[in-house]
Design an enzyme around this catalytic site. Structure first.
Site, short mmCIF file in Angstrom:
data_model
loop_
_atom_site.label_atom_id
_atom_site.label_comp_id
_atom_site.label_asym_id
_atom_site.label_seq_id
_atom_site.Cartn_x
_atom_site.Cartn_y
_atom_site.Cartn_z
N GLU A 233 -55.45 -5.38 -10.15
CA GLU A 233 -55.64 -6.19 -8.95
C GLU A 233 -55.66 -5.35 -7.68
O GLU A 233 -54.95 -4.36 -7.58
CB GLU A 233 -54.50 -7.23 -8.87
CG GLU A 233 -54.69 -8.31 -7.84
CD GLU A 233 -53.76 -9.50 -8.09
OE1 GLU A 233 -54.17 -10.46 -8.76
OE2 GLU A 233 -52.61 -9.45 -7.61
N HIS A 418 -39.58 -9.64 -14.22
CA HIS A 418 -40.87 -8.93 -14.27
C HIS A 418 -42.03 -9.84 -13.88
O HIS A 418 -43.18 -9.51 -14.07
CB HIS A 418 -41.09 -8.34 -15.66
CG HIS A 418 -41.60 -9.33 -16.66
ND1 HIS A 418 -41.06 -10.58 -16.82
CD2 HIS A 418 -42.61 -9.24 -17.55
CE1 HIS A 418 -41.73 -11.23 -17.76
NE2 HIS A 418 -42.67 -10.44 -18.23
N GLY A 419 -41.71 -11.02 -13.32
CA GLY A 419 -42.75 -11.94 -12.90
C GLY A 419 -42.12 -13.25 -12.49
O GLY A 419 -40.90 -13.33 -12.32
N GLY A 421 -42.48 -16.09 -14.31
CA GLY A 421 -42.07 -16.77 -15.53
C GLY A 421 -42.95 -17.97 -15.83
O GLY A 421 -43.24 -18.78 -14.94
#
Length: 509
Positions: A233, A418-419, A421
């Site tokens: 990205e 890490h995000g 979810g």
DNA sequence: ATGTCC
């Protein structure tokens, strides 16, 4: 609705940032999540199943005389993006003593986030986005994808990561696009898995990876993104929350940032399968296979050769993932250079979220969908980490991502999410509305292998429908809001926000 | 997460 907004009755809230899960195995389990973060009930069910592995370890120990330590699950921490996965929930940090659990790393070994800060501004880039989109489609899907490696490059990469790959010469394709590799690109990056630290098993071994079965062999090519929530990205810095750290990491308002989320493709799966095969083959007679099908390996002397086989495959897959992320970032950089000319850029961090971290004290931290968030004192010898370990929290497609600095919180086992979810399971998300997806695609640039506007493709209903199903699973509404998730980290003193990044264009595999 | 081709 698959996600309960009500707190799961099995969880006990200790404060604004933490919940605990009392359990029959009496393993300390804590979940970092503010009151407004939904917790999936199915993920709690799964976690309770995982805790039965404490019994498995006791049974293995009884059948294995002469162990120096009592093997056990020492502690479990779940991150705010915690959700149900395959066997072990995603967002689980699990610390063991005297054992290791391949499934607690997950299939996609060394899946992680790459972030690179450029000196290009979004204003300079905006007029070129149509051209850039075409150029990136070519680089990722028509030309550069599947850059072949020579046998020397391949072995170098699997043994020794990026330095090993480049020692065998820079990979090239017909485009000659990989002119962008410069030795100084790797200055701030080890580019390889650190020595595992286990008594046996090393990061420099090499497994014979020859794959059978006729599928694509991903160990001999580089430059594929992978599927699911993986992406490459272009973003820009839309807000700064910590000016000093942002400056140190090369981030200023409006600057273009490259972000890559990718793993070890098929290699990690093969390595994990190797781990399970080896655990099964070394299973002591008389100990029943556990119902939860999670197979740990004891860190005993007799198990060393089997463990070494797994750890070698593990290291090879991890090294591949780093080299592949480097190449994916370079392909973005090459696309930018083709439309705006040479740009400067600097790596902020390459952050793994599926890996093993053995410690000198005999414990092994397993992270599956959780990223390390070490504090300033942990790694003060390295540039970006002078401000705390960079924590990269990608938003879902179209949503902003966050960069934070880790604070090395011991309660969190030095770990962050890490995000955002997943909120809606894949199946339900795939059945979502076409119109909603179309609205989203109109306002957001997504580059995929398939150009749905191509008249030759647009008529193929079967192809376009399959493409839609994949994209809907990654749509913003399939994920939790990243805001409350990140705020949980901040309130728990796990990590502090440094910058927010707004997406410009996403390349999906 | 993995794979795949129009």
């Amino acid at each position: 609705m698959p996600v309960s907004q009500r707190p799961d009755h099995r969880l006990v809230r200790t404060d604004d940032s933490w919940l605990t899960l009392p359990n029959p195995a009496n393993v300390p389990v804590e979940i970092c999540a503010g009151p407004e973060v939904p917790i999936e009930s199915a993920a709690i069910d799964e976690l309770l199943t995982v805790l039965e592995t404490a019994d498995t370890l006791r049974a293995l120990a009884r059948a294995t005389p002469g162990l120096e330590v009592e093997p056990r699950i020492d502690r479990v921490v779940c991150t705010p993006d915690f959700h149900k996965g395959a066997g072990i929930p995603i967002g689980t940090v699990l610390r063991t003593v005297g054992a290791l659990i391949p499934q607690a790393v997950g299939n996609d070994i060394n899946c992680g986030m790459w972030v690179e800060a450029t000196d290009l501004t979004v204003d300079r880039l905006r007029p070129h986005l149509d051209t850039l989109e075409r150029r990136l489609r070519h680089l990722f899907f028509e030309g550069g994808r599947r850059i072949g490696l020579t046998a020397t490059q391949r072995e170098g990469l699997l043994r020794d990561g990026l330095p090993g790959l480049l020692a065998g010469g820079v990979p090239t394709d017909a485009d000659g696009a990989w002119r962008q590799v410069r030795p100084d690109d790797t200055t701030d990056l080890d580019g390889r898995l650190h020595a595992t630290g286990f008594p046996v098993g090393s990061a420099s071994g090499f497994r014979d990876w020859i794959t059978s079965g006729g599928g694509t062999s991903y160990d001999s090519i580089i430059g594929s993104i992978g599927g699911g929530n993986h992406f490459a990205e272009l973003q820009y810095v839309s807000a700064i929350h910590d000016g000093a750290a942002a400056h140190a990491w090369g981030l200023a308002p409006g600057r273009v940032v490259l972000m890559v989320h990718s793993g070890s493709l098929s290699l990690g799966h093969q390595a994990n399968a190797t781990g399970q095969d080896q655990a099964r083959a070394g299973w002591p007679h008389g100990v029943p296979m556990p119902n939860n099908r999670i197979l740990p390996m004891l860190l005993d002397e007799a198990g060393a050769p089997r463990r070494e086989r797994y750890l070698t495959a593990f290291a090879n897959a991890a090294n591949f993932a780093i080299g592949n992320r480097f190449f994916l970032a370079m392909m973005l950089r090459a696309g930018l250079a083709d439309v705006v000319g040479e740009i400067g850029s600097r790596l902020v961090y390459d952050a793994p979220h599926n890996l093993l971290w053995p410690d000198d004290d005999g414990t092994v931290v397993h992270r599956k969908g959780a990223t390390p968030a070490g504090g300033i004192t942990d790694h003060a010898h390295r540039g970006p980490e002078l401000w705390g370990e960079p924590v990269i929290v990608p938003g879902s497609m179209g949503a902003p991502s966050y960069l934070l600095r880790g604070l090395g919180d011991t309660r969190a086992l030095g770990s962050a999410c890490h995000g955002a979810g997943r909120r809606v399971p894949r199946g339900a998300a795939a059945r979502g509305s076409d119109a909603e997806l179309d609205d989203f695609l109109r306002e957001f640039r997504v580059v995929t292998p398939l150009d749905h506007r191509d008249p030759a493709i647009a008529g193929r209903r079967d192809i376009v429908d399959a493409w839609r199903r994949d994209l809907k699973q990654e749509a913003p509404w399939a994920y939790k809001d990243v805001g409350p998730v990140v705020d949980s980290l901040r309130r728990a003193d796990v990590a502090r926000p440094v910058a927010e990044l707004q997406p410009i264009l996403t390349v999906k595999g």
